[in-house]
Write a protein that holds these residues in place. Sequence first.
Motif, PDB file in Angstrom:
ATOM      1  N   ALA A  18       0.847  -1.194   0.000  1.00 38.52           N
ATOM      2  CA  ALA A  18       0.000   0.000   0.000  1.00 38.52           C
ATOM      3  C   ALA A  18       0.882   1.244   0.000  1.00 38.52           C
ATOM      4  CB  ALA A  18      -0.915   0.012   1.218  1.00 38.52           C
ATOM      5  N   VAL A  19       0.383   2.259  -0.670  1.00 41.07           N
ATOM      6  CA  VAL A  19       1.082   3.549  -0.734  1.00 41.07           C
ATOM      7  C   VAL A  19       0.105   4.617  -0.242  1.00 41.07           C
ATOM      8  CG1 VAL A  19       2.088   5.252  -2.324  1.00 41.07           C
ATOM      9  CG2 VAL A  19       2.569   2.808  -2.633  1.00 41.07           C
TER      10      VAL A  19
ATOM     11  N   VAL B 267       6.236   4.924  -6.318  1.00 42.04           N
ATOM     12  CA  VAL B 267       6.552   4.355  -4.999  1.00 42.04           C
ATOM     13  C   VAL B 267       6.137   2.870  -4.931  1.00 42.04           C
ATOM     14  CG1 VAL B 267       6.154   4.515  -2.515  1.00 42.04           C
ATOM     15  CG2 VAL B 267       6.376   6.603  -3.882  1.00 42.04           C
TER      16      VAL B 267
ATOM     17  N   GLY C  96       5.904   0.829  -7.335  1.00 44.69           N
ATOM     18  CA  GLY C  96       6.871   0.093  -8.162  1.00 44.69           C
ATOM     19  C   GLY C  96       8.153  -0.183  -7.398  1.00 44.69           C
TER      20      GLY C  96
ATOM     21  N   ALA D 260      -3.293  -2.030  -9.599  1.00 48.57           N
ATOM     22  CA  ALA D 260      -2.339  -2.980  -9.006  1.00 48.57           C
ATOM     23  C   ALA D 260      -1.998  -4.094 -10.003  1.00 48.57           C
ATOM     24  CB  ALA D 260      -2.910  -3.559  -7.714  1.00 48.57           C
TER      25      ALA D 260
HETATM   26  C1  LIG Z   1      -1.490  -0.289  -6.030  1.00 46.30           C
HETATM   27  C2  LIG Z   1      -0.568   0.763  -5.411  1.00 46.30           C
HETATM   28  C3  LIG Z   1       0.303   0.117  -4.339  1.00 46.30           C
HETATM   29  C4  LIG Z   1       0.336   1.310  -6.527  1.00 46.30           C
HETATM   30  O1  LIG Z   1       1.241   2.229  -5.946  1.00 46.30           O
HETATM   31  P1  LIG Z   1       1.716   3.528  -6.762  1.00 46.30           P
HETATM   32  O2  LIG Z   1       2.816   4.159  -5.993  1.00 46.30           O
HETATM   33  O3  LIG Z   1       0.545   4.362  -7.088  1.00 46.30           O
HETATM   34  O4  LIG Z   1       2.267   2.833  -8.092  1.00 46.30           O
HETATM   35  P2  LIG Z   1       3.364   3.416  -9.081  1.00 46.30           P
HETATM   36  O5  LIG Z   1       3.281   4.921  -9.132  1.00 46.30           O
HETATM   37  O6  LIG Z   1       4.674   2.791  -8.761  1.00 46.30           O
HETATM   38  O7  LIG Z   1       2.831   2.860 -10.456  1.00 46.30           O
HETATM   39  C5  LIG Z   1       3.211   1.574 -10.863  1.00 46.30           C
HETATM   40  C6  LIG Z   1       2.332   1.162 -12.015  1.00 46.30           C
HETATM   41  O8  LIG Z   1       0.993   1.015 -11.559  1.00 46.30           O
HETATM   42  C7  LIG Z   1       0.125   1.447 -12.575  1.00 46.30           C
HETATM   43  N1  LIG Z   1      -0.575   2.647 -12.120  1.00 46.30           N
HETATM   44  C8  LIG Z   1      -0.279   3.434 -11.072  1.00 46.30           C
HETATM   45  N2  LIG Z   1      -1.211   4.398 -10.928  1.00 46.30           N
HETATM   46  C9  LIG Z   1      -2.102   4.198 -11.910  1.00 46.30           C
HETATM   47  C10 LIG Z   1      -3.321   4.833 -12.294  1.00 46.30           C
HETATM   48  N3  LIG Z   1      -3.814   5.869 -11.613  1.00 46.30           N
HETATM   49  N4  LIG Z   1      -3.982   4.358 -13.353  1.00 46.30           N
HETATM   50  C11 LIG Z   1      -3.517   3.292 -14.051  1.00 46.30           C
HETATM   51  N5  LIG Z   1      -2.369   2.629 -13.724  1.00 46.30           N
HETATM   52  C12 LIG Z   1      -1.687   3.083 -12.685  1.00 46.30           C
HETATM   53  C13 LIG Z   1       0.968   1.737 -13.770  1.00 46.30           C
HETATM   54  O9  LIG Z   1       1.201   0.541 -14.506  1.00 46.30           O
HETATM   55  C14 LIG Z   1       2.241   2.167 -13.137  1.00 46.30           C
HETATM   56  O10 LIG Z   1       3.351   2.057 -13.939  1.00 46.30           O
HETATM   57  P3  LIG Z   1       3.714   3.227 -14.996  1.00 46.30           P
HETATM   58  O11 LIG Z   1       3.435   4.539 -14.327  1.00 46.30           O
HETATM   59  O12 LIG Z   1       5.159   2.997 -15.252  1.00 46.30           O
HETATM   60  O13 LIG Z   1       2.809   2.960 -16.168  1.00 46.30           O
HETATM   61  C15 LIG Z   1      -1.370   1.961  -4.833  1.00 46.30           C
HETATM   62  O14 LIG Z   1      -2.239   2.442  -5.816  1.00 46.30           O
HETATM   63  C16 LIG Z   1      -2.170   1.595  -3.596  1.00 46.30           C
HETATM   64  O15 LIG Z   1      -1.697   1.686  -2.464  1.00 46.30           O
HETATM   65  N6  LIG Z   1      -3.424   1.183  -3.818  1.00 46.30           N
HETATM   66  C17 LIG Z   1      -4.319   0.753  -2.733  1.00 46.30           C
HETATM   67  C18 LIG Z   1      -3.848  -0.567  -2.126  1.00 46.30           C
HETATM   68  C19 LIG Z   1      -3.750  -1.652  -3.153  1.00 46.30           C
HETATM   69  O16 LIG Z   1      -4.554  -1.748  -4.078  1.00 46.30           O
HETATM   70  N7  LIG Z   1      -2.733  -2.519  -2.961  1.00 46.30           N
HETATM   71  C20 LIG Z   1      -2.509  -3.651  -3.803  1.00 46.30           C
HETATM   72  C21 LIG Z   1      -3.247  -4.805  -3.240  1.00 46.30           C
HETATM   73  S1  LIG Z   1      -2.950  -6.273  -4.203  1.00 46.30           S
END
Ligand SMILES: CC(C)(COP(=O)(O)OP(=O)(O)OC[C@H]1O[C@@H](n2cnc3c(N)ncnc32)[C@H](O)[C@@H]1OP(=O)(O)O)[C@@H](O)C(=O)NCCC(=O)NCCS
Length: 163
Positions: A72-73, A82, A84, A113
């Motif tokens: 989670a972020v 983050v 990633g 995700a």
């Molecule tokens: C899923 C989560 C951990 C991703 O963290 P993040 O820091 O936003 O992710 P990143 O910025 O590193 O993005 C990584 C990839 O995710 C995808 N991504 C991130 N934000 C996105 C968005 N708003 N829409 C579509 N794809 C997205 C993309 O593929 C992205 O890669 P790219 O930017 O190189 O194309 C975060 O959204 C989160 O905490 N979500 C709620 C909890 C959750 O769902 N956890 C996973 C449970 S299995």
Amino acid sequence: MVTVRAMTDRDLAAVAEIEQATFATPWPAAAFAQELHGNDCAHYLVADANDQVVGFGGIWIVTDQGHITNIAVQEDYRGQGVGGLITDGLIALAEQHGVVLMTLEVRRSNLVAQRLYAKRGFVARGWRRGYYTDTGEDAIIMCREKRGGVIGWIHPGDRNILR
Ligand SMILES: CC(C)(COP(=O)(O)OP(=O)(O)OC[C@H]1O[C@@H](n2cnc3c(N)ncnc32)[C@H](O)[C@@H]1OP(=O)(O)O)[C@@H](O)C(=O)NCCC(=O)NCCS
């Protein structure tokens, strides 16, 4: 700058806060403490932005297999790489421990995700029907096999292999 490091007791309050803000059935801080001190299989990382915890992720490693428990972020840090960094950290940690197969569950609706994991070599291999008790949503099971790994996949047409 955001760096990824091992979670410690000092991070527990911040981690629990992100967990609470993120998930419908959040783990309490005590559950993370138990993971750090009472579960030899568990490994947890945090993303640290200038001494502020902005994300975390965990994995259970048993022999040569690793299961990602949660990532989670914090909401205002999402979409900046983050998640990633944390996922890459968990993959590196798993490979250091000799893991050849990583697995995780993700909500069917959680396309963000799923994309994050797919970009790192995870492939959808199956599902668990009604896995999430809050909404009854299915979990997609995603797996990442280390290149040159030894795991074989059994497809529906291969049932005779089991006999
Ligand atoms: C899923 C989560 C951990 C991703 O963290 P993040 O820091 O936003 O992710 P990143 O910025 O590193 O993005 C990584 C990839 O995710 C995808 N991504 C991130 N934000 C996105 C968005 N708003 N829409 C579509 N794809 C997205 C993309 O593929 C992205 O890669 P790219 O930017 O190189 O194309 C975060 O959204 C989160 O905490 N979500 C709620 C909890 C959750 O769902 N956890 C996973 C449970 S299995």
